[in-house]
Design a protein around this motif. Structure first.
Motif, PDB file in Angstrom:
ATOM      1  N   ASN A 107       0.823  -1.212   0.000  1.00  0.00           N
ATOM      2  CA  ASN A 107       0.000   0.000   0.000  1.00  0.00           C
ATOM      3  C   ASN A 107       0.856   1.260   0.000  1.00  0.00           C
ATOM      4  O   ASN A 107       1.869   1.319   0.702  1.00  0.00           O
ATOM      5  N   PRO A 108       0.447   2.271  -0.760  1.00  0.00           N
ATOM      6  CA  PRO A 108       1.205   3.529  -0.792  1.00  0.00           C
ATOM      7  C   PRO A 108       1.153   4.251   0.553  1.00  0.00           C
ATOM      8  O   PRO A 108       0.101   4.314   1.188  1.00  0.00           O
ATOM      9  N   ARG A 109       2.300   4.793   0.953  1.00  0.00           N
ATOM     10  CA  ARG A 109       2.403   5.591   2.175  1.00  0.00           C
ATOM     11  C   ARG A 109       3.484   6.649   1.964  1.00  0.00           C
ATOM     12  O   ARG A 109       4.187   6.633   0.966  1.00  0.00           O
ATOM     13  N   ARG A 110       3.626   7.546   2.939  1.00  0.00           N
ATOM     14  CA  ARG A 110       4.688   8.550   2.894  1.00  0.00           C
ATOM     15  C   ARG A 110       5.489   8.510   4.189  1.00  0.00           C
ATOM     16  O   ARG A 110       4.930   8.307   5.265  1.00  0.00           O
ATOM     17  N   ASP A 111       6.816   8.717   4.040  1.00  0.00           N
ATOM     18  CA  ASP A 111       7.637   8.783   5.239  1.00  0.00           C
ATOM     19  C   ASP A 111       7.653  10.216   5.755  1.00  0.00           C
ATOM     20  O   ASP A 111       6.990  11.092   5.205  1.00  0.00           O
ATOM     21  N   SER A 112       8.413  10.462   6.797  1.00  0.00           N
ATOM     22  CA  SER A 112       8.390  11.781   7.432  1.00  0.00           C
ATOM     23  C   SER A 112       8.915  12.894   6.528  1.00  0.00           C
ATOM     24  O   SER A 112       8.605  14.065   6.724  1.00  0.00           O
ATOM     25  N   ASN A 113       9.698  12.541   5.508  1.00  0.00           N
ATOM     26  CA  ASN A 113      10.200  13.530   4.551  1.00  0.00           C
ATOM     27  C   ASN A 113       9.231  13.756   3.397  1.00  0.00           C
ATOM     28  O   ASN A 113       9.463  14.600   2.533  1.00  0.00           O
ATOM     29  N   GLY A 114       8.148  12.987   3.362  1.00  0.00           N
ATOM     30  CA  GLY A 114       7.176  13.117   2.279  1.00  0.00           C
ATOM     31  C   GLY A 114       7.442  12.186   1.122  1.00  0.00           C
ATOM     32  O   GLY A 114       6.663  12.137   0.174  1.00  0.00           O
ATOM     33  N   ASP A 115       8.552  11.441   1.166  1.00  0.00           N
ATOM     34  CA  ASP A 115       8.841  10.483   0.099  1.00  0.00           C
ATOM     35  C   ASP A 115       7.852   9.328   0.161  1.00  0.00           C
ATOM     36  O   ASP A 115       7.477   8.865   1.236  1.00  0.00           O
ATOM     37  N   GLY A 116       7.435   8.847  -1.002  1.00  0.00           N
ATOM     38  CA  GLY A 116       6.507   7.736  -1.041  1.00  0.00           C
ATOM     39  C   GLY A 116       7.212   6.402  -0.866  1.00  0.00           C
ATOM     40  O   GLY A 116       8.383   6.258  -1.214  1.00  0.00           O
ATOM     41  N   TYR A 117       6.505   5.444  -0.314  1.00  0.00           N
ATOM     42  CA  TYR A 117       7.014   4.085  -0.233  1.00  0.00           C
ATOM     43  C   TYR A 117       5.834   3.132  -0.244  1.00  0.00           C
ATOM     44  O   TYR A 117       4.670   3.564  -0.168  1.00  0.00           O
ATOM     45  N   CYS A 118       6.089   1.851  -0.357  1.00  0.00           N
ATOM     46  CA  CYS A 118       5.037   0.841  -0.341  1.00  0.00           C
ATOM     47  C   CYS A 118       5.212  -0.033   0.890  1.00  0.00           C
ATOM     48  O   CYS A 118       6.334  -0.399   1.240  1.00  0.00           O
ATOM     49  N   THR A 119       4.122  -0.369   1.538  1.00  0.00           N
ATOM     50  CA  THR A 119       4.204  -1.278   2.682  1.00  0.00           C
ATOM     51  C   THR A 119       4.578  -2.665   2.169  1.00  0.00           C
ATOM     52  O   THR A 119       4.485  -2.953   0.970  1.00  0.00           O
ATOM     53  N   ASP A 120       4.979  -3.526   3.059  1.00  0.00           N
ATOM     54  CA  ASP A 120       5.428  -4.867   2.673  1.00  0.00           C
ATOM     55  C   ASP A 120       4.317  -5.679   2.012  1.00  0.00           C
ATOM     56  O   ASP A 120       3.143  -5.565   2.369  1.00  0.00           O
ATOM     57  N   CYS A 121       4.718  -6.490   1.053  1.00  0.00           N
ATOM     58  CA  CYS A 121       3.797  -7.443   0.437  1.00  0.00           C
ATOM     59  C   CYS A 121       3.528  -8.553   1.443  1.00  0.00           C
ATOM     60  O   CYS A 121       4.446  -9.015   2.125  1.00  0.00           O
ATOM     61  N   GLN A 122       2.285  -8.972   1.540  1.00  0.00           N
ATOM     62  CA  GLN A 122       1.915  -9.998   2.511  1.00  0.00           C
ATOM     63  C   GLN A 122       1.695 -11.366   1.869  1.00  0.00           C
ATOM     64  O   GLN A 122       1.053 -12.247   2.444  1.00  0.00           O
ATOM     65  N   ILE A 123       2.220 -11.543   0.667  1.00  0.00           N
ATOM     66  CA  ILE A 123       2.114 -12.827  -0.033  1.00  0.00           C
ATOM     67  C   ILE A 123       3.522 -13.333  -0.331  1.00  0.00           C
ATOM     68  O   ILE A 123       4.346 -12.599  -0.898  1.00  0.00           O
ATOM     69  N   ASN A 124       3.804 -14.545   0.063  1.00  0.00           N
ATOM     70  CA  ASN A 124       5.131 -15.112  -0.176  1.00  0.00           C
ATOM     71  C   ASN A 124       5.449 -15.202  -1.666  1.00  0.00           C
ATOM     72  O   ASN A 124       4.577 -15.479  -2.488  1.00  0.00           O
ATOM     73  N   ASN A 125       6.697 -14.957  -1.993  1.00  0.00           N
ATOM     74  CA  ASN A 125       7.184 -15.048  -3.377  1.00  0.00           C
ATOM     75  C   ASN A 125       6.504 -14.063  -4.325  1.00  0.00           C
ATOM     76  O   ASN A 125       6.446 -14.292  -5.530  1.00  0.00           O
ATOM     77  N   SER A 126       5.952 -12.990  -3.777  1.00  0.00           N
ATOM     78  CA  SER A 126       5.402 -11.910  -4.603  1.00  0.00           C
ATOM     79  C   SER A 126       6.211 -10.659  -4.316  1.00  0.00           C
ATOM     80  O   SER A 126       6.756 -10.500  -3.228  1.00  0.00           O
ATOM     81  N   ARG A 127       6.291  -9.784  -5.279  1.00  0.00           N
ATOM     82  CA  ARG A 127       7.052  -8.567  -5.070  1.00  0.00           C
ATOM     83  C   ARG A 127       6.161  -7.351  -5.160  1.00  0.00           C
ATOM     84  O   ARG A 127       5.091  -7.386  -5.766  1.00  0.00           O
ATOM     85  N   CYS A 128       6.618  -6.302  -4.521  1.00  0.00           N
ATOM     86  CA  CYS A 128       5.894  -5.037  -4.527  1.00  0.00           C
ATOM     87  C   CYS A 128       6.824  -3.974  -5.095  1.00  0.00           C
ATOM     88  O   CYS A 128       7.890  -3.716  -4.541  1.00  0.00           O
ATOM     89  N   ASP A 129       6.452  -3.394  -6.221  1.00  0.00           N
ATOM     90  CA  ASP A 129       7.278  -2.374  -6.861  1.00  0.00           C
ATOM     91  C   ASP A 129       6.631  -1.006  -6.724  1.00  0.00           C
ATOM     92  O   ASP A 129       5.409  -0.879  -6.778  1.00  0.00           O
ATOM     93  N   LYS A 130       7.472  -0.003  -6.585  1.00  0.00           N
ATOM     94  CA  LYS A 130       6.989   1.369  -6.444  1.00  0.00           C
ATOM     95  C   LYS A 130       7.406   2.230  -7.631  1.00  0.00           C
ATOM     96  O   LYS A 130       8.533   2.132  -8.112  1.00  0.00           O
ATOM     97  N   THR A 131       6.491   3.067  -8.084  1.00  0.00           N
ATOM     98  CA  THR A 131       6.798   4.102  -9.068  1.00  0.00           C
ATOM     99  C   THR A 131       6.335   5.403  -8.458  1.00  0.00           C
ATOM    100  O   THR A 131       5.196   5.514  -7.994  1.00  0.00           O
TER     101      THR A 131
END
Length: 202
Positions: free
Chosen positions: A172-196
């Motif tokens: 899931n999309p989120r922001r850190d304290s600097n405002g940069d975006g990141y994605c929360t961890d994937c909750q499915i084994n052997n699946s990846r989560c990519d951010k743009t």
């Protein structure tokens, strides 16, 4: 004449598509322009499609703004009612999210429920998340835009578009304290989560 032709050729290489040019959730890069994060649409023979869709969507947004008699900064996209976020101007919101997706390289439409993440739960940043599907890449995506609160109403805010793709649970999309975006961890084994993450162009 040669300069114009050269510029047109260069432009075609910066067209938009669902591409492999995403960053993983561990990277927090914000590109200086949306074009830098996109690409190589010629691989999908979709360059003209993306140009047309962006133009069409911008035109639809402009038409709706004229109909409402308001600018982007004046249009209410949601309100809090009984501690629940209620979407307003859904047609407008769907178009704005589609344009943000296209500008980020994803052929995705939005007409599902939106999820509001309050600033207190997101390092001081209010965001609205739309869930969709990328047609070219055949993958689910979650796209977040910044919103700001004025009285009890929310409007679109400047910032970046954060897209998380490739994992059905978590990611899931989120922001850190600097405002940069990141994605929360994937909750499915052997699946990846990519951010743009790209600058938002609405």
């Amino acid at each position: 004449m040669k300069t114009t032709t050269l510029l047109q050729i260069i432009l075609l290489f910066f067209i938009f598509s669902c591409s492999e040019e995403t960053t993983t959730e561990n990277k927090n890069e914000v590109n200086s322009t949306s074009e830098k994060s996109l690409i190589k649409a010629h691989n999908y023979d979709s360059g003209a499609f993306f140009i047309d869709e962006i133009k069409k969507t911008k035109k639809a947004i402009s038409k709706l703004e004229s109909k409402l008699g308001k600018s982007k900064e004046e249009i209410t996209i949601g309100k809090i009612l009984n501690n629940e976020f209620i979407v307003k101007n859904e047609e407008y919101l769907n178009l704005v999210f589609r344009l943000a997706a296209l500008n980020s390289g994803f052929d995705s439409s939005f007409d599902k429920e939106y999820i509001y993440i309050p600033a207190i739960e997101n390092n001081g940043f209010n965001i609205l998340i739309g869930d969709s599907y990328c047609n070219f890449k055949n993958v689910n995506i979650k796209l977040a835009l910044n919103i700001y609160k004025e009285d009890n109403s929310f409007r679109l805010a400047d910032g970046s578009t954060v897209v998380c793709e490739g994992c059905r649970r978590g990611c899931n999309p989120r922001r850190d304290s600097n405002g940069d975006g990141y994605c929360t961890d994937c909750q499915i084994n052997n699946s990846r989560c990519d951010k743009t993450e790209t600058l938002t162009h609405i």
